[in-house]
Design an enzyme around this catalytic site. Structure first.
Site, PDB file in Angstrom:
ATOM      1  N   GLY A  17     -70.293  81.522   0.460  1.00 37.14           N
ATOM      2  CA  GLY A  17     -70.421  82.636   1.396  1.00 37.14           C
ATOM      3  C   GLY A  17     -69.162  82.766   2.217  1.00 37.14           C
ATOM      4  O   GLY A  17     -68.070  82.452   1.761  1.00 37.14           O
ATOM      5  N   CYS A  18     -69.312  83.206   3.442  1.00 38.84           N
ATOM      6  CA  CYS A  18     -68.188  83.413   4.351  1.00 38.84           C
ATOM      7  C   CYS A  18     -67.418  82.103   4.545  1.00 38.84           C
ATOM      8  O   CYS A  18     -67.986  81.092   4.933  1.00 38.84           O
ATOM      9  CB  CYS A  18     -68.715  83.915   5.689  1.00 38.84           C
ATOM     10  N   PHE A  19     -66.106  82.127   4.270  1.00 39.34           N
ATOM     11  CA  PHE A  19     -65.366  80.871   4.360  1.00 39.34           C
ATOM     12  C   PHE A  19     -65.226  80.349   5.780  1.00 39.34           C
ATOM     13  O   PHE A  19     -65.107  79.159   6.001  1.00 39.34           O
ATOM     14  CB  PHE A  19     -64.023  80.903   3.650  1.00 39.34           C
ATOM     15  N   SER A  22     -68.457  78.377   6.306  1.00 41.30           N
ATOM     16  CA  SER A  22     -68.527  77.144   5.513  1.00 41.30           C
ATOM     17  C   SER A  22     -67.490  76.118   5.967  1.00 41.30           C
ATOM     18  O   SER A  22     -67.773  74.924   5.994  1.00 41.30           O
ATOM     19  CB  SER A  22     -68.394  77.438   4.016  1.00 41.30           C
TER      20      SER A  22
END
Length: 104
Positions: A17-19, A22
């Site tokens: 998902g959104c880096f 994460s």
């Protein structure tokens, strides 16, 4: 932040998902030397954020984790990876939709 890293360290890149979200999961983990975010697996060299958002570059948002396997075994990183996102969700995670947010 940039290689070369000490020889005993290992590296893994994960897409979940959104880096930014994460990357935050791994910052304070004991044994993590460094984290970096970026794009991988696409067909456009060095794409901009706008290019990736067109869904035409086929890139995935990823977090690269550089870690000391003596202090943070790969199994610990993979446990976080699989417990904090849904790899069966197609082309996105939660409210983040698009090819760049796929699992990988």
């Amino acid at each position: 932040l940039y290689p070369p890293f000490p020889e005993h360290l290992q590296m893994i890149s994960i897409g979940m998902g959104c880096f930014w979200c994460s990357e935050n999961l791994f910052w304070d983990l004991e044994g993590v030397y460094s984290t970096h975010v970026g794009y991988q697996m696409g067909c456009t060299p060095n794409p901009s954020y706008r290019e990736v958002c067109t869904k035409k570059t086929n890139h995935n948002e990823v977090t690269r984790i550089v870690f000391d396997p003596r202090l943070c075994p790969l199994t610990k990183i993979l446990k976080i990876f699989f417990e904090t996102h849904d790899p069966t969700q197609k082309l996105g995670q939660g409210n983040d939709r698009g090819t760049q947010y796929r699992s990988g």
